[in-house]
Design a protein around this motif. Structure first.
Motif, PDB file in Angstrom:
ATOM      1  N   GLU A 111      38.327  42.910  24.875  1.00  0.00           N
ATOM      2  CA  GLU A 111      38.963  42.283  23.707  1.00  0.00           C
ATOM      3  C   GLU A 111      38.550  40.825  23.542  1.00  0.00           C
ATOM      4  OE1 GLU A 111      43.210  42.880  23.805  1.00  0.00           O
ATOM      5  OE2 GLU A 111      43.013  45.045  24.081  1.00  0.00           O
ATOM      6  N   GLY A 112      37.706  40.329  24.438  1.00  0.00           N
ATOM      7  CA  GLY A 112      37.181  38.969  24.280  1.00  0.00           C
ATOM      8  C   GLY A 112      37.890  37.904  25.083  1.00  0.00           C
ATOM      9  N   VAL A 113      38.863  38.293  25.903  1.00  0.00           N
ATOM     10  CA  VAL A 113      39.491  37.305  26.782  1.00  0.00           C
ATOM     11  C   VAL A 113      38.509  37.046  27.928  1.00  0.00           C
ATOM     12  CG1 VAL A 113      41.453  36.809  28.312  1.00  0.00           C
ATOM     13  CG2 VAL A 113      41.802  38.167  26.226  1.00  0.00           C
ATOM     14  N   GLN A 114      38.332  35.803  28.254  1.00  0.00           N
ATOM     15  CA  GLN A 114      37.405  35.498  29.342  1.00  0.00           C
ATOM     16  C   GLN A 114      38.128  35.638  30.677  1.00  0.00           C
ATOM     17  OE1 GLN A 114      35.669  31.659  29.157  1.00  0.00           O
ATOM     18  NE2 GLN A 114      33.750  32.419  30.031  1.00  0.00           N
ATOM     19  N   VAL A 115      37.651  36.542  31.508  1.00  0.00           N
ATOM     20  CA  VAL A 115      38.284  36.760  32.813  1.00  0.00           C
ATOM     21  C   VAL A 115      37.341  36.222  33.886  1.00  0.00           C
ATOM     22  CG1 VAL A 115      39.315  38.446  34.377  1.00  0.00           C
ATOM     23  CG2 VAL A 115      39.395  38.851  31.897  1.00  0.00           C
ATOM     24  N   ILE A 116      37.833  35.261  34.673  1.00  0.00           N
ATOM     25  CA  ILE A 116      37.023  34.628  35.724  1.00  0.00           C
ATOM     26  C   ILE A 116      37.775  34.731  37.040  1.00  0.00           C
ATOM     27  CG2 ILE A 116      36.036  32.440  36.549  1.00  0.00           C
ATOM     28  CD1 ILE A 116      35.520  31.671  33.649  1.00  0.00           C
ATOM     29  N   PRO A 117      37.269  35.419  38.081  1.00  0.00           N
ATOM     30  CA  PRO A 117      36.002  36.129  38.123  1.00  0.00           C
ATOM     31  C   PRO A 117      36.035  37.407  37.279  1.00  0.00           C
ATOM     32  CG  PRO A 117      37.287  36.693  40.043  1.00  0.00           C
ATOM     33  CD  PRO A 117      38.063  35.640  39.301  1.00  0.00           C
ATOM     34  N   LYS A 118      34.841  37.943  36.990  1.00  0.00           N
ATOM     35  CA  LYS A 118      34.760  39.156  36.174  1.00  0.00           C
ATOM     36  C   LYS A 118      35.474  40.313  36.877  1.00  0.00           C
ATOM     37  CE  LYS A 118      30.497  38.192  33.720  1.00  0.00           C
ATOM     38  NZ  LYS A 118      29.076  38.444  33.624  1.00  0.00           N
ATOM     39  N   PRO A 119      36.146  41.184  36.097  1.00  0.00           N
ATOM     40  CA  PRO A 119      36.843  42.328  36.689  1.00  0.00           C
ATOM     41  C   PRO A 119      35.931  43.187  37.573  1.00  0.00           C
ATOM     42  CG  PRO A 119      37.412  42.101  34.379  1.00  0.00           C
ATOM     43  CD  PRO A 119      36.365  41.082  34.638  1.00  0.00           C
ATOM     44  N   ALA A 120      34.651  43.278  37.228  1.00  0.00           N
ATOM     45  CA  ALA A 120      33.735  44.097  38.041  1.00  0.00           C
ATOM     46  C   ALA A 120      33.653  43.547  39.468  1.00  0.00           C
ATOM     47  CB  ALA A 120      32.352  44.117  37.401  1.00  0.00           C
ATOM     48  N   VAL A 121      33.701  42.223  39.605  1.00  0.00           N
ATOM     49  CA  VAL A 121      33.668  41.595  40.936  1.00  0.00           C
ATOM     50  C   VAL A 121      34.944  41.935  41.694  1.00  0.00           C
ATOM     51  CG1 VAL A 121      33.695  39.379  42.145  1.00  0.00           C
ATOM     52  CG2 VAL A 121      32.212  39.697  40.158  1.00  0.00           C
ATOM     53  N   LEU A 122      36.063  41.857  40.966  1.00  0.00           N
ATOM     54  CA  LEU A 122      37.340  42.174  41.619  1.00  0.00           C
ATOM     55  C   LEU A 122      37.372  43.620  42.089  1.00  0.00           C
ATOM     56  CD1 LEU A 122      39.783  40.287  39.272  1.00  0.00           C
ATOM     57  CD2 LEU A 122      39.415  39.872  41.698  1.00  0.00           C
ATOM     58  N   ARG A 123      36.765  44.509  41.288  1.00  0.00           N
ATOM     59  CA  ARG A 123      36.756  45.921  41.672  1.00  0.00           C
ATOM     60  C   ARG A 123      35.962  46.107  42.966  1.00  0.00           C
ATOM     61  NH1 ARG A 123      38.885  50.141  39.769  1.00  0.00           N
ATOM     62  NH2 ARG A 123      39.471  49.502  37.692  1.00  0.00           N
ATOM     63  N   THR A 124      34.830  45.437  43.061  1.00  0.00           N
ATOM     64  CA  THR A 124      34.012  45.542  44.279  1.00  0.00           C
ATOM     65  C   THR A 124      34.770  44.991  45.482  1.00  0.00           C
ATOM     66  OG1 THR A 124      32.020  45.246  42.973  1.00  0.00           O
ATOM     67  CG2 THR A 124      31.818  44.802  45.322  1.00  0.00           C
ATOM     68  N   ILE A 125      35.431  43.874  45.295  1.00  0.00           N
ATOM     69  CA  ILE A 125      36.036  43.176  46.432  1.00  0.00           C
ATOM     70  C   ILE A 125      37.359  43.802  46.870  1.00  0.00           C
ATOM     71  CG2 ILE A 125      37.240  40.993  46.936  1.00  0.00           C
ATOM     72  CD1 ILE A 125      34.714  39.589  45.944  1.00  0.00           C
ATOM     73  N   LYS A 126      38.069  44.378  45.913  1.00  0.00           N
ATOM     74  CA  LYS A 126      39.406  44.910  46.214  1.00  0.00           C
ATOM     75  C   LYS A 126      39.364  45.998  47.282  1.00  0.00           C
ATOM     76  CE  LYS A 126      43.499  46.196  43.621  1.00  0.00           C
ATOM     77  NZ  LYS A 126      44.003  46.639  42.335  1.00  0.00           N
ATOM     78  N   SER A 127      38.305  46.787  47.283  1.00  0.00           N
ATOM     79  CA  SER A 127      38.181  47.843  48.288  1.00  0.00           C
ATOM     80  C   SER A 127      37.194  47.385  49.357  1.00  0.00           C
ATOM     81  CB  SER A 127      37.661  49.121  47.624  1.00  0.00           C
ATOM     82  OG  SER A 127      37.026  49.928  48.592  1.00  0.00           O
ATOM     83  N   LYS A 128      37.641  47.390  50.606  1.00  0.00           N
ATOM     84  CA  LYS A 128      36.724  46.951  51.672  1.00  0.00           C
ATOM     85  C   LYS A 128      35.535  47.903  51.772  1.00  0.00           C
ATOM     86  CE  LYS A 128      39.284  43.650  54.189  1.00  0.00           C
ATOM     87  NZ  LYS A 128      40.078  43.164  55.282  1.00  0.00           N
ATOM     88  N   ILE A 129      35.712  49.171  51.367  1.00  0.00           N
ATOM     89  CA  ILE A 129      34.591  50.121  51.399  1.00  0.00           C
ATOM     90  C   ILE A 129      33.534  49.687  50.376  1.00  0.00           C
ATOM     91  CG2 ILE A 129      33.899  52.531  51.015  1.00  0.00           C
ATOM     92  CD1 ILE A 129      36.711  53.357  52.001  1.00  0.00           C
ATOM     93  N   LEU A 130      33.962  49.449  49.140  1.00  0.00           N
ATOM     94  CA  LEU A 130      33.003  49.036  48.094  1.00  0.00           C
ATOM     95  C   LEU A 130      32.375  47.682  48.437  1.00  0.00           C
ATOM     96  CD1 LEU A 130      34.806  50.039  44.767  1.00  0.00           C
ATOM     97  CD2 LEU A 130      33.071  51.308  46.041  1.00  0.00           C
ATOM     98  N   GLN A 131      33.192  46.811  49.017  1.00  0.00           N
ATOM     99  CA  GLN A 131      32.693  45.481  49.379  1.00  0.00           C
ATOM    100  C   GLN A 131      31.581  45.591  50.425  1.00  0.00           C
ATOM    101  OE1 GLN A 131      34.448  41.310  51.123  1.00  0.00           O
ATOM    102  NE2 GLN A 131      35.894  42.605  50.114  1.00  0.00           N
ATOM    103  N   LYS A 132      31.797  46.429  51.441  1.00  0.00           N
ATOM    104  CA  LYS A 132      30.774  46.608  52.489  1.00  0.00           C
ATOM    105  C   LYS A 132      29.520  47.260  51.906  1.00  0.00           C
ATOM    106  CE  LYS A 132      31.052  46.258  56.471  1.00  0.00           C
ATOM    107  NZ  LYS A 132      30.655  45.158  57.385  1.00  0.00           N
ATOM    108  N   GLU A 133      29.707  48.219  51.005  1.00  0.00           N
ATOM    109  CA  GLU A 133      28.542  48.876  50.388  1.00  0.00           C
ATOM    110  C   GLU A 133      27.744  47.879  49.552  1.00  0.00           C
ATOM    111  OE1 GLU A 133      30.406  53.396  50.274  1.00  0.00           O
ATOM    112  OE2 GLU A 133      30.337  52.240  48.411  1.00  0.00           O
ATOM    113  N   PHE A 134      28.469  46.983  48.914  1.00  0.00           N
ATOM    114  CA  PHE A 134      27.809  45.958  48.097  1.00  0.00           C
ATOM    115  C   PHE A 134      26.935  45.051  48.977  1.00  0.00           C
ATOM    116  CE2 PHE A 134      27.933  41.682  46.104  1.00  0.00           C
ATOM    117  CZ  PHE A 134      27.335  41.975  44.896  1.00  0.00           C
TER     118      PHE A 134
END
Ligand code: ADP
Length: 377
Positions: free
Chosen positions: A84-107
């Motif tokens: 919708e154009g709201v600026q989210v910092i950090p980007k939600p995609a980063v939060l998704r990666t970091i929120k799960s330690k599994i995704l974070q390690k894979e990253f």
């Protein structure tokens, strides 16, 4: 005037708001506790759950730019707000990666960032097949914080303390030093790195004892750390602040433990000991101003004030006047009315000269100042 929203109203939000007073910005906080540390410092306090889709969506629609002070937020709402154009910092995609330690390690693996080898487990029973992987550290994929959600597994007898939920089983590092470094990434991609700090952990509580800045590292290790930190901050592909926790092992290798995409406990000392504090830096990023200098103006030591064992109730701070009498000491009491054993209630930063001086001052603060439920010791 730009409207900026913060998800979460804890001490990090509080210190961020203290700095907001210097900028042309109208501030909003979303938090479920009306008495939270940040409540009275923002222009608009909104009572609501940061994990709830509708609460975050409604809140986000009122602001131009949105940030977090804790990762445990509703990501679907942030993703919708971004479209919708709201600026989210950090980007939600980063939060998704970091929120799960599994995704974070894979990253880290995909980006070729050195991080301890790992496997994933879905249940406690699955640990039995990884006897050869020991010694290892079992980490809950989601929901752990401050060492809760982390179990050290030395032998199969320890499997019973492992998690019966999705988790990462990570090779145990023979730690020489625990290091943290904060990276700032501006909206135009410009980056700056704060000097690394060294965390001295209490081996019994698995909690920070005190933190020294700068970290005592060889020049070679500083360069290697810098290369890793810049590569990782760039890989996230988002503006923001990134607090990267690393481990230096006894063979001299550096490993990334985890990243927090926000202002961080390991940067509290930047308020008094740096040209630009991490809080100032984040406002510069959020409001699209140039980054400030991350340079240190003095060595410093940071002591977390946590609730004393056996004390639960209204908080008192005996010893505070004595600490305030120490030259170069700065106390931050977070305004939480109730203390609990281990709860973060405040911190003290003391400016000093060398490691010997800083460690002595840290011990002095710890002896003088406690957080208890009765007014006098
Ligand atoms: P949290 O997210 O709860 O802070 P961390 O992943 O930072 O959890 O782990 C907490 C502590 O556990 C670290 O500060 C470190 O002392 C220890 N630890 C974590 N991973 C390892 C590892 N691979 N090897 C040895 N110790 C570790």
């Amino acid at each position: 005037m730009i409207k900026a929203g913060i998800l979460g109203g804890g001490q990090l939000g509080r210190m961020l708001l203290q700095q907001a007073a210097n900028y042309p910005v109208e501030t909003y906080v979303l938090e479920a506790d009306a008495k939270c540390p940040a409540a009275h410092l923002c222009h608009h306090f909104v009572l609501g759950d940061i994990r709830n889709y509708d609460a975050v969506l409604d809140f986000g629609r009122r602001v131009d730019v949105l940030t977090i002070e804790i990762e445990n937020v509703n990501l679907e709402a942030l993703e919708q707000l971004e479209t919708e154009g709201v600026q989210v910092i950090p980007k939600p995609a980063v939060l998704r990666t970091i929120k799960s330690k599994i995704l974070q390690k894979e990253f880290y693996q995909q980006q070729q960032i050195p991080s301890p080898g790992f496997v994933t487990t879905q249940s406690q029973a699955q640990l039995q097949q990884w006897v050869d992987f020991l010694p290892a550290v079992h980490k809950l994929a989601e929901g752990g914080y401050d060492g809760r959600g982390v179990q050290l597994l030395h032998s199969p007898a320890d499997f019973k303390s492992g998690f019966d939920a999705p988790a990462v089983l990570e090779k145990m590092v023979d730690i020489d030093k625990e290091i943290a470094v904060i990276m700032a990434v501006a909206q135009d991609g410009t980056m700056a790195m704060y000097p690394p700090v060294e965390m001295r952990v209490d081996p019994y509580l698995n909690l920070l004892d005190y933190q020294l800045a700068p970290a005592a590292l060889s020049q070679k290790n500083v360069w290697r750390l810098e290369a890793i930190a810049y590569k990782l901050a760039k890989a996230f592909g988002s503006p923001g602040l990134f607090a990267i926790e690393m481990m230096l092992d006894r063979q001299g290798e550096l490993w990334v433990n985890e990243t927090a995409p926000r202002v961080h406990n390991s940067g509290h000392h930047t308020i008094e000991a740096h040209t630009t504090s991490q809080y100032d830096m984040l406002w510069r990023i959020l409001l699209n101003y140039p980054l400030g200098s991350p340079q240190a103006s003095s060595p410093s030591v940071l002591i977390n004030l946590v609730g004393a064992p056996g004390h639960e109730g209204p908080a008192h701070y005996p010893g505070l006047p004595q600490v305030l009498n120490m030259q170069g000491a700065y106390a931050h009491i977070y305004g939480k009315t109730h203390t609990k054993p281990g709860r973060k209630m405040g911190h003290v930063t003391v400016l000093g000269t060398d490691v010997v001086d800083l460690v002595r001052k840290a011990k002095q603060v710890k002896e003088l100042l406690t957080v208890v439920t009765h007014p006098s010791p």
